[in-house]
Design an enzyme around this catalytic site. Sequence first.
Site, PDB file in Angstrom:
ATOM      1  N   ASP A   6      78.802  37.964  -6.145  1.00 62.41           N
ATOM      2  CA  ASP A   6      79.905  36.784  -6.268  1.00 62.41           C
ATOM      3  C   ASP A   6      78.879  36.306  -7.490  1.00 62.41           C
ATOM      4  O   ASP A   6      79.178  35.494  -8.629  1.00 62.41           O
ATOM      5  CB  ASP A   6      79.810  35.569  -5.374  1.00 62.41           C
ATOM      6  CG  ASP A   6      81.245  36.101  -4.099  1.00 62.41           C
ATOM      7  OD1 ASP A   6      81.449  37.056  -4.374  1.00 62.41           O
ATOM      8  OD2 ASP A   6      80.871  35.455  -3.466  1.00 62.41           O
ATOM      9  N   ASP A  12      79.147  24.837   2.419  1.00 58.97           N
ATOM     10  CA  ASP A  12      78.334  24.888   1.647  1.00 58.97           C
ATOM     11  C   ASP A  12      78.374  24.208   0.254  1.00 58.97           C
ATOM     12  O   ASP A  12      77.419  23.654  -0.237  1.00 58.97           O
ATOM     13  CB  ASP A  12      77.724  25.893   1.413  1.00 58.97           C
ATOM     14  CG  ASP A  12      77.365  26.973   2.849  1.00 58.97           C
ATOM     15  OD1 ASP A  12      76.445  25.687   3.397  1.00 58.97           O
ATOM     16  OD2 ASP A  12      77.519  28.359   2.693  1.00 58.97           O
ATOM     17  N   ARG A  33      71.058  23.741   2.186  1.00 60.90           N
ATOM     18  CA  ARG A  33      71.453  23.315   1.096  1.00 60.90           C
ATOM     19  C   ARG A  33      70.768  22.379   0.630  1.00 60.90           C
ATOM     20  O   ARG A  33      70.826  22.168  -1.194  1.00 60.90           O
ATOM     21  CB  ARG A  33      72.935  23.337   1.306  1.00 60.90           C
ATOM     22  CG  ARG A  33      74.130  24.120   1.872  1.00 60.90           C
ATOM     23  CD  ARG A  33      73.288  25.825   1.230  1.00 60.90           C
ATOM     24  NE  ARG A  33      73.780  26.993   1.916  1.00 60.90           N
ATOM     25  CZ  ARG A  33      74.191  27.721   1.923  1.00 60.90           C
ATOM     26  NH1 ARG A  33      73.215  28.375   0.463  1.00 60.90           N
ATOM     27  NH2 ARG A  33      74.901  29.605   2.393  1.00 60.90           N
ATOM     28  N   SER A  44      80.488  38.163   6.302  1.00 61.20           N
ATOM     29  CA  SER A  44      79.851  37.144   5.180  1.00 61.20           C
ATOM     30  C   SER A  44      78.316  36.535   5.883  1.00 61.20           C
ATOM     31  O   SER A  44      79.069  36.048   7.238  1.00 61.20           O
ATOM     32  CB  SER A  44      80.375  36.232   4.539  1.00 61.20           C
ATOM     33  OG  SER A  44      79.693  35.465   4.109  1.00 61.20           O
TER      34      SER A  44
HETATM   35  N1  ARG Z   1      79.922  28.021   9.070  1.00 61.95           N
HETATM   36  C1  ARG Z   1      78.011  26.907   9.310  1.00 61.95           C
HETATM   37  C2  ARG Z   1      78.280  26.104   7.915  1.00 61.95           C
HETATM   38  O1  ARG Z   1      78.618  25.217   7.738  1.00 61.95           O
HETATM   39  C3  ARG Z   1      77.574  28.180   7.921  1.00 61.95           C
HETATM   40  C4  ARG Z   1      78.098  28.593   6.576  1.00 61.95           C
HETATM   41  C5  ARG Z   1      77.427  30.173   5.796  1.00 61.95           C
HETATM   42  N2  ARG Z   1      77.776  31.424   6.640  1.00 61.95           N
HETATM   43  C6  ARG Z   1      77.934  32.088   6.032  1.00 61.95           C
HETATM   44  N3  ARG Z   1      78.074  33.555   6.640  1.00 61.95           N
HETATM   45  N4  ARG Z   1      78.408  32.858   4.801  1.00 61.95           N
HETATM   46  O2  ARG Z   1      76.641  25.769   8.211  1.00 61.95           O
END
Ligand code: ARG
Length: 393
Positions: free
Chosen positions: A13, A125, A96, A177
């Site tokens: 990406d 995110d 983040r 992911s």
């Molecule tokens: N659900 C988690 C959060 O909102 C992780 C998000 C990213 N997850 C991922 N598998 N890329 O903090």
Amino acid sequence: MKKVVLAYSGGLDTSCIVRWLKDQDYEVICFMADLGQGLGHGENLEAIEARALAAGASKVYIKDLQDEFVEDFVLPALKANAIYEGKYLLATALGRPLIAKYLVQIAHKEKASSIAHGCTGKGNDQVRIEVGAGILDPHLEIIAPVRTWEFKSRDEEIEYAKMHNIPIDVTKKKPYSIDRNIWGISIEAGVLENLEQEPPEDAYMITKSPTSQASYAKYVEIYFEKGVPKKIDGKVYKLKNLISHLNEIGGLYGVGRSDMVENRLVGIKSREIYEAPAATILHIAHKELEALVLDRELAHFKELIAIKYSELVYNGLWFSPLKEALDAFVQETQKHVSGTIRLKLFKGNCVVVGRKSAHSLYKKELSTYGKEDKFDQSLAEGFIKIWGMPYKR
Ligand code: ARG
């Protein structure tokens, strides 16, 4: 030409985004944060940098932010006992705001007017990065190509990458992911979208399956000083190394897996599995120590704060005034949180088996059923009469 700083991961990406932004007439500067996602193991940093440059970046920043991450983001959340919806130890969510902070910092340094990221429009995110960056500098333009670009699938992106000679590695891609840092791994998508399906073993990266673990238990002792974990089995560690070490030990015993359906901020329920051995061990130990040294009122009030704190982190409000105020409160609660917790790791479990603190409020002469008892039981009668008085009709 306008300059943009892109949060670059090295994956498909964000590699496509570099080129896509160039096509919109941006000079693209890539920034990659090393939060302990295993950089330098699977793939070396030079290769990642080379890929960003080959995709069209004019410059690449790769920063090792692990110490800052654990000291300034992970640690306050641990002290607060912040766990989202009872299960998620917030690894991704805590990373983040740090990424947002550096996007803004590098944008200032490079005199860039924009920042960009590769988050989708369905997740948390994007909110965490944009709200975080927006608090730190409300004047930066924020670009989120994945929300608007023309690609409908991964295959279309691969096609685009091939067309523009963007080097990508599609072979190694797992059917999930994954977001990883030193505090934990978040895994979603693929077969996990079927809620009835048990996560396949290949979804887990750092925890051993219960069937392949040792049939004997492992004991570990964690020593905390004012809420900060300092030693494992009597040996002093820097926080980052302490976490890495616990990830290793915990992983061997399958500690720290969780499988949950969570409420995303954007209103979607999603299924995600997590691996966070060190975070699990430290949260269990820290809570147990607090149980020993905090009085009832403070302990119970702090539990309410923990829920709120986890929501603020999850919902992208790390840099908010409430979060800052709660940090001050939590810090105040930690002044007696020093002592040692003994844990037993066995087949995916982590249980407390011993505790010790110079600040312990446990008084054996009060709780004992033996003859050393100093508690004046005759006082209980009057206490109960007054306590129950308001409820008698
Ligand atoms: N659900 C988690 C959060 O909102 C992780 C998000 C990213 N997850 C991922 N598998 N890329 O903090």
